[in-house]
Design an enzyme around this catalytic site. Sequence first.
Site, PDB file in Angstrom:
ATOM      1  N   ASP A 197      44.376  42.155  32.851  1.00 54.39           N
ATOM      2  CA  ASP A 197      43.542  41.877  34.029  1.00 54.39           C
ATOM      3  C   ASP A 197      42.289  42.753  33.940  1.00 54.39           C
ATOM      4  O   ASP A 197      41.923  43.438  34.901  1.00 54.39           O
ATOM      5  CB  ASP A 197      44.336  42.146  35.320  1.00 54.39           C
ATOM      6  CG  ASP A 197      43.519  41.808  36.568  1.00 54.39           C
ATOM      7  OD1 ASP A 197      42.502  41.082  36.451  1.00 54.39           O
ATOM      8  OD2 ASP A 197      43.887  42.288  37.664  1.00 54.39           O
ATOM      9  N   ASN A 225      47.511  50.149  43.980  1.00 62.06           N
ATOM     10  CA  ASN A 225      48.397  49.194  44.637  1.00 62.06           C
ATOM     11  C   ASN A 225      49.528  48.808  43.679  1.00 62.06           C
ATOM     12  O   ASN A 225      50.639  48.518  44.082  1.00 62.06           O
ATOM     13  CB  ASN A 225      47.615  47.944  45.033  1.00 62.06           C
ATOM     14  CG  ASN A 225      48.529  46.825  45.509  1.00 62.06           C
ATOM     15  OD1 ASN A 225      49.133  46.921  46.571  1.00 62.06           O
ATOM     16  ND2 ASN A 225      48.679  45.785  44.703  1.00 62.06           N
ATOM     17  N   GLN A 232      51.763  42.924  37.033  1.00 60.40           N
ATOM     18  CA  GLN A 232      51.235  44.024  37.859  1.00 60.40           C
ATOM     19  C   GLN A 232      52.193  44.331  39.019  1.00 60.40           C
ATOM     20  O   GLN A 232      51.897  43.993  40.177  1.00 60.40           O
ATOM     21  CB  GLN A 232      49.859  43.655  38.424  1.00 60.40           C
ATOM     22  CG  GLN A 232      48.755  43.617  37.375  1.00 60.40           C
ATOM     23  CD  GLN A 232      47.494  42.935  37.873  1.00 60.40           C
ATOM     24  OE1 GLN A 232      47.571  41.905  38.550  1.00 60.40           O
ATOM     25  NE2 GLN A 232      46.344  43.483  37.549  1.00 60.40           N
ATOM     26  N   ARG A 255      36.277  53.567  44.641  1.00 58.77           N
ATOM     27  CA  ARG A 255      36.288  52.190  45.151  1.00 58.77           C
ATOM     28  C   ARG A 255      37.777  51.833  45.189  1.00 58.77           C
ATOM     29  O   ARG A 255      38.443  51.724  44.157  1.00 58.77           O
ATOM     30  CB  ARG A 255      35.505  51.287  44.198  1.00 58.77           C
ATOM     31  CG  ARG A 255      35.486  49.798  44.573  1.00 58.77           C
ATOM     32  CD  ARG A 255      36.524  49.061  43.796  1.00 58.77           C
ATOM     33  NE  ARG A 255      36.457  47.613  43.992  1.00 58.77           N
ATOM     34  CZ  ARG A 255      37.449  46.808  43.657  1.00 58.77           C
ATOM     35  NH1 ARG A 255      38.555  47.278  43.131  1.00 58.77           N
ATOM     36  NH2 ARG A 255      37.343  45.518  43.834  1.00 58.77           N
ATOM     37  N   ASP A 298      40.877  49.815  45.360  1.00 56.60           N
ATOM     38  CA  ASP A 298      41.211  48.433  45.041  1.00 56.60           C
ATOM     39  C   ASP A 298      42.222  47.886  46.050  1.00 56.60           C
ATOM     40  O   ASP A 298      43.183  48.563  46.410  1.00 56.60           O
ATOM     41  CB  ASP A 298      41.824  48.400  43.628  1.00 56.60           C
ATOM     42  CG  ASP A 298      42.000  46.993  43.093  1.00 56.60           C
ATOM     43  OD1 ASP A 298      41.008  46.269  43.002  1.00 56.60           O
ATOM     44  OD2 ASP A 298      43.148  46.618  42.768  1.00 56.60           O
ATOM     45  N   GLU A 332      50.092  47.526  52.935  1.00 50.66           N
ATOM     46  CA  GLU A 332      51.034  46.618  53.599  1.00 50.66           C
ATOM     47  C   GLU A 332      52.451  47.165  53.426  1.00 50.66           C
ATOM     48  O   GLU A 332      52.771  47.817  52.425  1.00 50.66           O
ATOM     49  CB  GLU A 332      50.928  45.201  53.030  1.00 50.66           C
ATOM     50  CG  GLU A 332      51.459  45.050  51.630  1.00 50.66           C
ATOM     51  CD  GLU A 332      51.214  43.662  51.027  1.00 50.66           C
ATOM     52  OE1 GLU A 332      50.676  42.792  51.711  1.00 50.66           O
ATOM     53  OE2 GLU A 332      51.580  43.475  49.849  1.00 50.66           O
ATOM     54  N   GLU A 390      37.835  47.961  49.148  1.00 50.94           N
ATOM     55  CA  GLU A 390      37.804  46.522  48.885  1.00 50.94           C
ATOM     56  C   GLU A 390      38.802  45.889  49.852  1.00 50.94           C
ATOM     57  O   GLU A 390      40.012  45.944  49.639  1.00 50.94           O
ATOM     58  CB  GLU A 390      38.221  46.223  47.444  1.00 50.94           C
ATOM     59  CG  GLU A 390      38.028  44.758  47.100  1.00 50.94           C
ATOM     60  CD  GLU A 390      39.105  44.170  46.192  1.00 50.94           C
ATOM     61  OE1 GLU A 390      38.924  43.032  45.736  1.00 50.94           O
ATOM     62  OE2 GLU A 390      40.146  44.804  45.950  1.00 50.94           O
ATOM     63  N   HIS A 429      32.352  41.578  40.286  1.00 48.08           N
ATOM     64  CA  HIS A 429      33.032  41.205  39.044  1.00 48.08           C
ATOM     65  C   HIS A 429      34.076  40.113  39.244  1.00 48.08           C
ATOM     66  O   HIS A 429      34.702  39.670  38.286  1.00 48.08           O
ATOM     67  CB  HIS A 429      33.687  42.446  38.433  1.00 48.08           C
ATOM     68  CG  HIS A 429      34.728  43.035  39.349  1.00 48.08           C
ATOM     69  ND1 HIS A 429      34.397  43.644  40.537  1.00 48.08           N
ATOM     70  CD2 HIS A 429      36.060  43.078  39.270  1.00 48.08           C
ATOM     71  CE1 HIS A 429      35.502  44.028  41.139  1.00 48.08           C
ATOM     72  NE2 HIS A 429      36.529  43.706  40.390  1.00 48.08           N
TER      73      HIS A 429
HETATM   74  C1  NOJ Z   1      40.846  43.412  42.921  1.00 48.32           C
HETATM   75  C2  NOJ Z   1      39.921  43.444  41.753  1.00 48.32           C
HETATM   76  O1  NOJ Z   1      38.604  43.298  42.225  1.00 48.32           O
HETATM   77  C3  NOJ Z   1      40.307  42.321  40.824  1.00 48.32           C
HETATM   78  O2  NOJ Z   1      39.397  42.195  39.775  1.00 48.32           O
HETATM   79  C4  NOJ Z   1      41.699  42.584  40.318  1.00 48.32           C
HETATM   80  O3  NOJ Z   1      42.132  41.488  39.534  1.00 48.32           O
HETATM   81  C5  NOJ Z   1      42.672  42.769  41.473  1.00 48.32           C
HETATM   82  N1  NOJ Z   1      42.172  43.669  42.473  1.00 48.32           N
HETATM   83  C6  NOJ Z   1      43.987  43.313  40.978  1.00 48.32           C
HETATM   84  O4  NOJ Z   1      43.828  44.668  40.664  1.00 48.32           O
END
Ligand code: NOJ
Length: 583
Positions: A100, A142, A208, A238, A240, A247, A284, A350
């Site tokens: 990822d 996460n 993940q 930042r 994520d 949650e 985010e 991104h």
């Molecule tokens: C948010 C990220 O912006 C994204 O690119 C990613 O795939 C997911 N979180 C999982 O980490």
Amino acid sequence: MAFMKKLPLLLLALFLTACQQDTAETQSKETPPTPTPTDFIEELWYKNSLVYSVDVEVFKDSNKDGVGDFRGLTNQLGYLKKLGVETIWLAPFQPTPNRDDGYDIADFYSVDSRLGTDQDFDTFMKQASQQGMRVIMDLVTNHTSDQHPWFQQARKRADSPYRSWYVWSKERPKKWDKGMVFPGVQKQVWSFDKQAGDYFYHRFYDFQPDLNMQNPAVQREMRKIIRHWLDKGVAGFRVDAVPFLIEIATPDFDPENPEHQFDIITQLHQYIQWHKRDAILLGEANVAPDEQKPYFGKDGQNMQTMFNFFANQHLFYALATGETKLLRKALEDTKDIPPTAQWAHFLRNHDEIDLGRLSDSERRKVYDRMGADTTMQLYDRGIRRRLAPMLGDPRLVEMAYSLLFSLPGMPVIRYGEEIGMGDDLSLKERLSIRTPMQWSGGLNGGFSEAAKPVRPVISRGPYRYPVVNVAAQQADSTSLLNQITRFAHLRKQCPEIGWGKWKLLDTGSEHVLAIQYSWKGKSLVMVHNFSSEPQQCQLTTGLKSGSSLVSLTTNKTSRAGANGVYQVPLAGYGYSWYRLQRD
Ligand code: NOJ
């Protein structure tokens, strides 16, 4: 005589009283009034910082192995400085199986060897700081990669201390196929792990697994990770996937309607500030306006800043249709944030543009204008394209950047957007917008001298590297790169945007958005025409006649009429930044 006897006592009492009064007066003179947040707003760097998002892997390769690296990035710091960048946001750069694009981390404490060594990272940090730039980084806690040793231990033995670091269920949970973040690609949020003999929870891809944030040991580890990188000099994170990070996930919870534990963010905030007073959390969290409050927290004790996804999708609706009504509403709906907090505004990031908060018919209009082909769409909600090919008309691209720099928040730009890079739809999912940086017309666009770069450089079509690259645009004073550089530097002369109060003005045209900022007696008015047709707009600033709007972008001046209304002509997709001057 009796009086004479008492005289020394009386004098002593008088002396003591005088001393007390004196101390009280000095105290009242010296005790400063309790500061309110607005007293130190100018010290909150994130109120007005230009953030540049970079993925080291595809930015600049220094050792000819085809992969971008920290040395390559360090060599380009001068480029970023010249552009006006104040904060560099690093996408995940730790060891990863890279399924990822690095958001599947296998070791939180070091640098992926493909991108360099720990020393390369330290050198980069040092040089960024010497050039006056801050660095923030992704904090992706996460979940981990399924290859992370913690998960490997956890799945091996039920009695491993790491077992409870993840979220398990003996039976397949009822809502196993609800709440996927990547619908269409991801089939479920609970998957069976043969080795463990149990189901594990994963909000994102099945490689993940989610960490169990309810476990104090996991929270401790997260603090350790934060401490590690703060000690290396980062200025913040930042964060994520915040709504998923906090949650409360259990086998019987509803992934479509989870409960959130906001005090996790409060603790993070406190922990970070305890180590570094001015470090920040940039969240985010793509949440609706009525959910945003606890993310910032009461009096701003949670996230200092968050991406304004809600305004972003309505901004794209406005760019697609030329109508500003919904964008105006989105800005108003997200206006109420604590004085110390700040939004981060962006055009592209991104990921895909998430249009999930528009109605079906609104989303359809954006698709029709910017991503009509189904290969351009992703996850039933968005578009996997870069900005320039989506908008097409260079006037609109320029206007969009002018707007980004004049929205109430911290502007964030993604590498390559400053030269109007294109996308490669032959790459899967979001990789289409993650192609290597185009530096020149040379081999592999100057990204790498290797025979095969980590990802193909765009070499066909109107956005191919021989046409769209940094070197060519540096040599052209009218290029997007030079225009964005001008916006970035102009913004530094307009601190009212980050520090001041703002309001939307009536313009008399549904195609024109006008924002007025006021800070310490100074005032700015930013106007943007979303229509390809010229507009004659009438601005009411609240200041009566006897004042002028002096343009910072066009050198034109407009004087208020007797009724206090300014006549402002705008070309198709035209814009202007004005400073209000009283005569
Ligand atoms: C948010 C990220 O912006 C994204 O690119 C990613 O795939 C997911 N979180 C999982 O980490």
